[in-house]
Each structure stands twice: as C-alpha cells, then as structure tokens.
Design a protein around this motif. Structure first.
Motif, PDB file in Angstrom:
ATOM      1  N   MET A 107     100.025  62.414 -21.246  1.00 56.56           N
ATOM      2  CA  MET A 107     101.449  62.134 -21.098  1.00 56.56           C
ATOM      3  C   MET A 107     101.684  60.629 -20.984  1.00 56.56           C
ATOM      4  N   THR A 108     102.793  60.166 -21.541  1.00 65.86           N
ATOM      5  CA  THR A 108     103.126  58.746 -21.478  1.00 65.86           C
ATOM      6  C   THR A 108     103.628  58.402 -20.084  1.00 65.86           C
ATOM      7  N   PRO A 109     103.067  57.377 -19.448  1.00 62.30           N
ATOM      8  CA  PRO A 109     103.526  57.003 -18.107  1.00 62.30           C
ATOM      9  C   PRO A 109     104.902  56.356 -18.164  1.00 62.30           C
ATOM     10  N   ARG A 110     105.629  56.450 -17.078  1.00 63.04           N
ATOM     11  CA  ARG A 110     106.960  55.819 -17.002  1.00 63.04           C
ATOM     12  C   ARG A 110     106.829  54.292 -16.973  1.00 63.04           C
ATOM     13  N   VAL A 111     105.809  53.801 -16.266  1.00 61.36           N
ATOM     14  CA  VAL A 111     105.653  52.367 -16.052  1.00 61.36           C
ATOM     15  C   VAL A 111     104.298  51.909 -16.565  1.00 61.36           C
ATOM     16  N   SER A 112     104.300  50.761 -17.222  1.00 59.05           N
ATOM     17  CA  SER A 112     103.056  50.083 -17.580  1.00 59.05           C
ATOM     18  C   SER A 112     102.950  48.814 -16.745  1.00 59.05           C
ATOM     19  N   VAL A 113     101.874  48.711 -15.986  1.00 60.19           N
ATOM     20  CA  VAL A 113     101.572  47.468 -15.277  1.00 60.19           C
ATOM     21  C   VAL A 113     100.472  46.781 -16.077  1.00 60.19           C
ATOM     22  N   VAL A 114     100.728  45.548 -16.493  1.00 56.41           N
ATOM     23  CA  VAL A 114      99.757  44.830 -17.312  1.00 56.41           C
ATOM     24  C   VAL A 114      99.305  43.579 -16.577  1.00 56.41           C
ATOM     25  N   VAL A 115      97.998  43.333 -16.613  1.00 52.04           N
ATOM     26  CA  VAL A 115      97.414  42.196 -15.896  1.00 52.04           C
ATOM     27  C   VAL A 115      96.631  41.341 -16.893  1.00 52.04           C
ATOM     28  N   PRO A 116      97.137  40.157 -17.238  1.00 51.65           N
ATOM     29  CA  PRO A 116      96.378  39.241 -18.089  1.00 51.65           C
ATOM     30  C   PRO A 116      95.515  38.333 -17.207  1.00 51.65           C
ATOM     31  N   SER A 117      94.246  38.634 -17.108  1.00 54.22           N
ATOM     32  CA  SER A 117      93.384  37.874 -16.202  1.00 54.22           C
ATOM     33  C   SER A 117      92.681  36.737 -16.927  1.00 54.22           C
ATOM     34  N   TYR A 118      92.442  35.672 -16.180  1.00 50.66           N
ATOM     35  CA  TYR A 118      91.640  34.562 -16.688  1.00 50.66           C
ATOM     36  C   TYR A 118      91.076  33.784 -15.498  1.00 50.66           C
ATOM     37  N   ASN A 119      89.779  33.857 -15.323  1.00 58.31           N
ATOM     38  CA  ASN A 119      89.103  33.160 -14.228  1.00 58.31           C
ATOM     39  C   ASN A 119      89.783  33.412 -12.883  1.00 58.31           C
ATOM     40  N   ASN A 120      90.052  34.686 -12.622  1.00 57.23           N
ATOM     41  CA  ASN A 120      90.655  35.093 -11.353  1.00 57.23           C
ATOM     42  C   ASN A 120      89.633  35.729 -10.417  1.00 57.23           C
ATOM     43  N   GLY A 121      88.366  35.378 -10.593  1.00 57.76           N
ATOM     44  CA  GLY A 121      87.298  36.008  -9.834  1.00 57.76           C
ATOM     45  C   GLY A 121      87.530  36.153  -8.344  1.00 57.76           C
ATOM     46  N   PRO A 122      87.982  35.098  -7.645  1.00 57.90           N
ATOM     47  CA  PRO A 122      88.146  35.219  -6.190  1.00 57.90           C
ATOM     48  C   PRO A 122      89.231  36.204  -5.755  1.00 57.90           C
ATOM     49  N   HIS A 123      90.186  36.506  -6.672  1.00 54.78           N
ATOM     50  CA  HIS A 123      91.358  37.283  -6.239  1.00 54.78           C
ATOM     51  C   HIS A 123      91.618  38.537  -7.062  1.00 54.78           C
ATOM     52  N   ILE A 124      90.880  38.759  -8.143  1.00 55.30           N
ATOM     53  CA  ILE A 124      91.225  39.856  -9.039  1.00 55.30           C
ATOM     54  C   ILE A 124      91.121  41.218  -8.361  1.00 55.30           C
ATOM     55  N   GLU A 125      90.141  41.403  -7.498  1.00 55.49           N
ATOM     56  CA  GLU A 125      90.001  42.702  -6.836  1.00 55.49           C
ATOM     57  C   GLU A 125      91.181  42.990  -5.923  1.00 55.49           C
ATOM     58  N   ALA A 126      91.630  41.983  -5.176  1.00 60.05           N
ATOM     59  CA  ALA A 126      92.786  42.175  -4.295  1.00 60.05           C
ATOM     60  C   ALA A 126      94.036  42.481  -5.113  1.00 60.05           C
ATOM     61  N   ALA A 127      94.187  41.792  -6.242  1.00 63.36           N
ATOM     62  CA  ALA A 127      95.353  42.040  -7.095  1.00 63.36           C
ATOM     63  C   ALA A 127      95.353  43.478  -7.610  1.00 63.36           C
ATOM     64  N   ILE A 128      94.209  43.936  -8.101  1.00 65.32           N
ATOM     65  CA  ILE A 128      94.134  45.289  -8.669  1.00 65.32           C
ATOM     66  C   ILE A 128      94.294  46.350  -7.587  1.00 65.32           C
ATOM     67  N   HIS A 129      93.690  46.146  -6.448  1.00 63.80           N
ATOM     68  CA  HIS A 129      93.850  47.118  -5.359  1.00 63.80           C
ATOM     69  C   HIS A 129      95.310  47.206  -4.904  1.00 63.80           C
ATOM     70  N   SER A 130      96.033  46.098  -4.944  1.00 63.30           N
ATOM     71  CA  SER A 130      97.447  46.141  -4.543  1.00 63.30           C
ATOM     72  C   SER A 130      98.268  46.965  -5.525  1.00 63.30           C
ATOM     73  N   ILE A 131      97.852  46.988  -6.777  1.00 58.56           N
ATOM     74  CA  ILE A 131      98.549  47.800  -7.777  1.00 58.56           C
ATOM     75  C   ILE A 131      98.179  49.268  -7.635  1.00 58.56           C
ATOM     76  N   LEU A 132      96.893  49.540  -7.448  1.00 57.74           N
ATOM     77  CA  LEU A 132      96.446  50.923  -7.315  1.00 57.74           C
ATOM     78  C   LEU A 132      96.951  51.579  -6.031  1.00 57.74           C
ATOM     79  N   SER A 133      97.395  50.774  -5.069  1.00 55.37           N
ATOM     80  CA  SER A 133      97.866  51.302  -3.780  1.00 55.37           C
ATOM     81  C   SER A 133      99.370  51.537  -3.747  1.00 55.37           C
ATOM     82  N   GLN A 134     100.021  51.525  -4.903  1.00 54.75           N
ATOM     83  CA  GLN A 134     101.464  51.740  -4.950  1.00 54.75           C
ATOM     84  C   GLN A 134     101.853  53.147  -4.497  1.00 54.75           C
ATOM     85  N   THR A 135     103.000  53.249  -3.849  1.00 55.71           N
ATOM     86  CA  THR A 135     103.513  54.561  -3.463  1.00 55.71           C
ATOM     87  C   THR A 135     104.031  55.339  -4.669  1.00 55.71           C
ATOM     88  N   TYR A 136     104.348  54.646  -5.743  1.00 57.07           N
ATOM     89  CA  TYR A 136     104.800  55.257  -6.985  1.00 57.07           C
ATOM     90  C   TYR A 136     103.583  55.549  -7.856  1.00 57.07           C
TER      91      TYR A 136
END
Length: 277
Positions: A1-30
């Motif tokens: 099924m097609t999702p209602r929302v697409s969250v897109v992350v263009p990463s570039y040398n975000n090593g120190p913070h990429i995990e925190a960014a992705i976990h904040s998205i995966l932890s959405q109430t929606y």
C-alpha cells in the motif's frame, strides 16, 4: 500500500548524528509513512551506520553518486517518494514525536493547503536546545500563499524554517519544478515560496523539530554570500511574478537580510564561546 507520508533524508557526512536523526523519525506517533534515506558519497562512516538500521521495513536506502551538491541529493531522494505528503529531514536534524501527526492533521483540517510549517528549536551538537520556539514569525493558522511569500521577503529570512519544519504536498512540489537550486543558500526558502504560489499554508506555532547548528558552520564570507543570495532571490521573485512584491517589499527585505546574516554570525560566535572552541 502507498503510504500517506514520505519522509526523505538526504545524508552527507552526518556520521555523528545520523542515528539520532533516523531514530527520531522512526519514533513518530504517526505510523503511515515511509522513510527513504539517500547517502551522497559520505566518507565518514554514515553509510555504514545506515546499514545497522536497514532491517526496519519502513526504511529504503539508496546511494547518490558524487557531484551536484545538496540539490542533487535532495532531488534524487525526493524522486523516490510515493506518499501524498512529503517531508525532507537533513541527516543531522531531529523530528519531535508528534511532528508528522500534527502536520498531517493540519492538512486534513485544511485540504486546500499546499504546505504546513511549524516552529523549531535550535539545538547544539549534543541535541540540547539553545534557542526555543523559533520560526513562522507572526503567521498563525491558515495563511494565503502570496501573503506568506511577502512575509518571508519582508522579514529578510526564511520564515518557513528548515525542511524538517515543513511538510508539502508532493505533487505540488513536483508541479512547481522540485527543489529550487537557483539560490544555493536559500534552496528551502525558495522552494517553499514556489510551492506557495499554488495555494495557502498552515502555520503551526509549536516547535515540532530540532535544527542542529555547529560552531564551525558560519564565517564572515558566508554571511556576505547569504545576504547577497537573499537580495538576488527577492529580485528574482519580483521579476518573475508581476504584482507579487512591491519595490518597498524588496528594499525592506534586502536590508533585513543583511541584518539577519550578521545576527547569525554573532550567534555562531556566541556558540563557539559557549562550547569553548
């Protein structure tokens, strides 16, 4: 099924913070969203860290060849999106848990809206807020698109906020020409303005994201370049869209853009001292 929302992350040398960014998205109430992450030839281990997250069924990973800068990465990951609504989150920023839910609710309440923008907190390298509740100026609720464009020009700054603060209708973004790369330092503001030519926005006066800043991000030369790009952006809008902006709008926006650039410069100097750099 097609999702209602697409969250897109263009990463570039975000090593120190990429995990925190992705976990904040995966932890959405929606829950009805997909997450597409592109890596633009990172050399700091970002791609390797993303492999550790790839087992989540909501995630799709892709790699973008070197070249083209941020616009190439933003466009590539956006082109993979399938949702009705789209939100771009840079690889070092944070979404607060109700971000998607509140912005989708705003679209449901105002189906004519083409964009929803919220306030955000400015956070330091460790994720601690240093400035809270910034953005959307005096906008509140439903705002006519042309009025919002005039407001961002007169303010001399991006009143819509960074991409993590914004959700757009994906088709309207595509119909508007996608990410506007003509102003490299204003790609988000220019794109929001182009989208708002097609309809109204909703301003949410609560911080729904954290925009991470680094003491190394700013310089005197960059402050000059950004204010120059802002003036060029204002002139371009007035030239391309007759009647949208007055000469006074542009003159006021130009003056404030210069002032805002130096305010940001001062803020980064303060941040360097705060962090003992």
């Amino acid at each position: 099924m097609t999702p209602r929302v697409s969250v897109v992350v263009p990463s570039y040398n975000n090593g120190p913070h990429i995990e925190a960014a992705i976990h904040s998205i995966l932890s959405q109430t929606y829950a009805d969203f997909e997450l597409i992450i592109s890596d633009h030839s990172s050399t700091d281990g970002t791609w390797e860290k993303l492999q550790l997250l790839a087992s989540d069924p909501r995630i799709r990973l892709m790699q973008v060849p070197a070249g083209g800068g941020a616009p190439a990465n933003w466009t590539a990951v956006t082109d993979e999106a399938r949702g009705e609504l789209i939100k771009l989150v840079c690889g070092d920023d944070l979404l607060y848990p109700t971000s998607l839910a509140e912005q989708v609710a705003a679209f449901d309440q105002h189906p004519e809206a083409v964009l929803v923008a919220s306030q955000r907190d400015i956070v330091d390298e460790t994720g601690v807020p240093v400035v809270q509740g910034r953005g959307v100026q005096h906008l509140h609720g439903m705002v006519d698109g042309l009025t919002a464009i005039r407001r961002t020009v007169r303010a001399g700054t991006n009143v819509f906020g960074e991409p993590a603060c914004v959700m757009m209708r994906r088709q309207v973004l595509a119909d508007s020409g996608g990410w506007d790369s003509r102003s490299p330092y204003l790609i988000d503001q220019a794109t929001c303005s182009r989208v708002l030519l097609h309809g109204p926005m909703v301003a949410v006066r609560r911080p729904l994201a954290g925009f991470r800043i680094s003491a190394q991000q700013w310089s005197v030369s960059l402050s000059r370049e950004q204010s120059e790009h802002a003036r060029a952006f204002h002139a371009m809008l007035r030239s391309e869209h007759e009647g949208l902006l007055s000469g006074w709008d542009v003159r006021l926006g130009d003056a404030r853009a210069t002032l805002m650039a130096w305010k940001r410069r001062a803020a980064y100097i303060w941040l360097r001292r705060r962090m003992g750099i």
